[in-house]
Design a protein around this motif. Structure first.
Motif, short mmCIF file in Angstrom:
data_model
loop_
_atom_site.label_atom_id
_atom_site.label_comp_id
_atom_site.label_asym_id
_atom_site.label_seq_id
_atom_site.Cartn_x
_atom_site.Cartn_y
_atom_site.Cartn_z
N UNK A 189 -5.31 -10.83 6.90
CA UNK A 189 -6.55 -11.54 7.26
C UNK A 189 -7.08 -12.34 6.07
N UNK A 190 -6.93 -11.75 4.87
CA UNK A 190 -7.38 -12.48 3.67
C UNK A 190 -6.58 -13.76 3.50
N UNK A 210 -3.32 -0.63 7.26
CA UNK A 210 -4.66 -1.22 7.09
C UNK A 210 -4.67 -2.25 5.96
N UNK A 211 -4.05 -1.87 4.84
CA UNK A 211 -4.01 -2.80 3.71
C UNK A 211 -3.22 -4.05 4.06
N UNK A 212 -2.16 -3.84 4.85
CA UNK A 212 -1.37 -5.02 5.27
C UNK A 212 -2.20 -5.96 6.12
N UNK A 258 0.88 6.09 6.07
CA UNK A 258 1.32 4.91 6.83
C UNK A 258 0.11 4.17 7.39
N UNK A 259 -0.92 4.90 7.82
CA UNK A 259 -2.13 4.26 8.36
C UNK A 259 -2.80 3.39 7.30
#
Lengths: 380, 156
Positions: free
Chosen positions: B35-36, B28-30, B23-24
């Motif tokens: 941000x991208x 993070x990828x989300x 889940x972490x």
């Protein structure tokens, strides 16, 4: 051969360091604004006419007259308006005394304020050819060639006397190699500034044909060709005028039979080709009776007088662009010339009456002064 | 009770989710993606602002009757827009650029080039409409002509 020392300007331009070599002649082309066009002009002059001009690029975009003069003179002493103009005149006179000239090349002077252009034009007209303004509509190769040819021809500066290629980088300009006399040294390494466009070593025999300056020998050959052409035309004229010539021969040598065969002059129709044929037939019968007589061309004049060519009055027309927001019908000096946008409307220099009729009924009448500096008009 | 159950479950779920490593990674990828996207959005906005500024400059030049200069800049900007490819929001701007180029070409009496520019404008924006009150009749007629050609080409 000759060198022009240029000094970098921290404001981006490269003003002239007026300490040009005393014993040589120069043509300094000062390209002023906008940057892209002046770069284009510099590159073209360097590529096609390397060795003929010293090109300096200075941006005058948006500068008021005093600031522009100060930029050209690289003046940091904050002289007054009159002082700046006097200084520029003095510089130009110095250049003229050395057989050199300064040319302000303005490829599309749209970004320079009209008041600045007028001021520079005033200095140029007062300088008696020492300072010239060269205006371009477009900075094309053909326009640059024309400029180069005109400058070399009008200023009377031999190509071999004139200097050196293009300087676009910072630092002192390189000196042309005195040993070769015709080659340019590679410039010193430029640490900053725009990329350099370096002229190749100049070979006079390999110069671009458009800028080739005609030597005296060539001029002579050209004159000889011209005289030969004139002689040919004269010979053609004489051949064409043969009927009256023969008539004159008959008048000069009285002979009863021939005199009877030829009608009296009053009744003679005007000479033309068919008459010539008939006269020739008559003369062929007794051709042994005739002797050759030198003709006086003055006698031929009354039979067919040559009217002098009408005088040609050449007025340099200026292409004028007009636009209106919103669009409008335009009348120029009482004559409709169409709807906006209008480009390259040929107009004589001077004041013209322009009436602009907008589609909502608004009519704007304005007197515009057209000259080389003001040829873009926007209404209302 | 319902209130407690809803928020309690949410909080618990979040707590549980944050505890597991998968889940972490996912969160993070989300956030990275967000941000991208945010950066891309900012870049896009900046890009469109620059294009708009250039188009305004061209329009001003045409209004001031500097047709050749405007056309030269329009050619440069057209190349730049073509390099940018098909991005969101660029089609309308491309159409506007082509209409401006066509106006300058009409002024310079370059009918063939003007028609080509208008055709490109229609390709970029098939529902292109010009304000007849403000647009010169020559340009409106050009649009009609280009639209006829466009329809002829598009109809089999």
């Amino acid at each position: 051969m000759t060198s022009a020392t240029l000094r970098a300007d921290e404001r981006g331009g490269l003003p002239i360091d007026w300490a040009l070599d005393r014993d040589r002649s120069h043509v300094v082309v000062l390209c002023v604004a906008p940057v892209a066009n002046s770069a284009n002009l510099s590159a073209l002059l360097a590529r096609r006419h390397a060795g003929s001009f010293t090109v300096v690029r200075v941006s005058l975009a948006g500068l008021e007259p005093d600031a522009a003069l100060a930029r050209i003179l690289d003046d940091r002493e904050a002289l007054g308006a009159a002082g700046l103009e006097a200084r520029l005149r003095q510089r130009v006179e110095e250049l003229s005394a050395r057989g050199s000239a300064l040319v302000l090349a303005l490829p599309d002077a749209s970004s320079i304020p009209a008041v600045t252009l007028r001021r520079l034009g005033g200095v140029a007209s007062a300088s008696r050819q020492g300072l010239r303004l060269a205006l371009f509509a477009d900075c094309t190769a053909a326009a640059v060639d024309t400029l180069a040819v005109t400058l070399v021809r009008d200023l009377g500066v031999g190509v071999e006397k004139v200097v050196v290629g293009l300087r676009t980088g910072q630092g002192a300009g390189p000196r042309a190699s005195r040993a070769s006399g015709r080659a340019l040294e590679a410039p010193r390494a430029a640490s900053k500034g725009p990329p350099r466009i370096e002229p190749e070593p100049v070979r006079w025999w390999a110069r671009a044909p458009a800028i080739r300056v005609r030597s005296r020998g060539r001029r002579r050959r050209g004159r000889a060709a011209g005289w030969a052409g004139l002689g040919f035309i004269a010979a053609l004229q004489v051949a064409w005028w043969s009927p009256p010539a023969l008539e004159a021969v008959i008048k000069l040598i009285p002979d009863s039979r021939v005199a009877d065969a030829i009608p009296p002059p009053a009744a003679a129709p005007p000479p033309h080709v068919s008459d010539a044929a008939s006269v020739r037939v008559d003369l062929a019968v007794d051709s042994s009776r005739f002797q050759s007589v030198a003709m006086d061309p003055v006698e031929l004049a009354p039979t067919r007088p040559l009217s002098p060519p009408p005088p040609v009055v050449r007025v340099r027309m200026i292409p004028v662009n007009m636009n209106a927001d919103p669009w409008a019908h335009v009348e120029l000096d009482g004559r409709s010339i169409g709807t906006t946008p209008l480009a390259d409307v040929p107009m004589e220099p001077g004041s013209h009456r322009v009436v602009v009729r907008f589609p909502d009924g608004l009519v704007v009448a304005r007197t515009v002064e057209v000259d080389a500096y003001s040829r873009y008009f926007r209404f209302p | 009770m319902l209130f407690l159950a809803f928020f309690g479950r949410g909080a618990t779920g979040q707590m549980l989710a944050s505890n597991s490593p998968a889940a972490e990674q996912k969160s993070e990828s989300q956030s990275l993606m967000l941000s991208t996207l945010r950066t891309q959005g900012a870049e896009q906005r900046e890009l469109l602002r620059n294009v708009d500024r250039a188009l305004d400059d061209i329009q001003r030049m045409i209004a001031d009757a500097y047709f050749r200069t405007a056309l030269g800049i329009a050619d440069t900007k057209r190349d730049r827009l073509n390099e940018l490819g098909l991005r969101r929001g660029l089609a309308l701007r491309r159409a506007r650029l082509e209409v401006l180029a066509a106006t300058a070409e009409v002024a310079l009496d370059q009918h063939v080039q003007a028609l080509e520019s208008m055709r490109r404008a229609l390709e970029a924006n098939p529902s292109l409409i010009l304000d007849e009150q403000r647009t010169p009749p020559k340009v409106c007629a050009l649009l009609l002509e280009a639209r006829k050609g466009h329809m002829r080409r598009s109809t089999p």
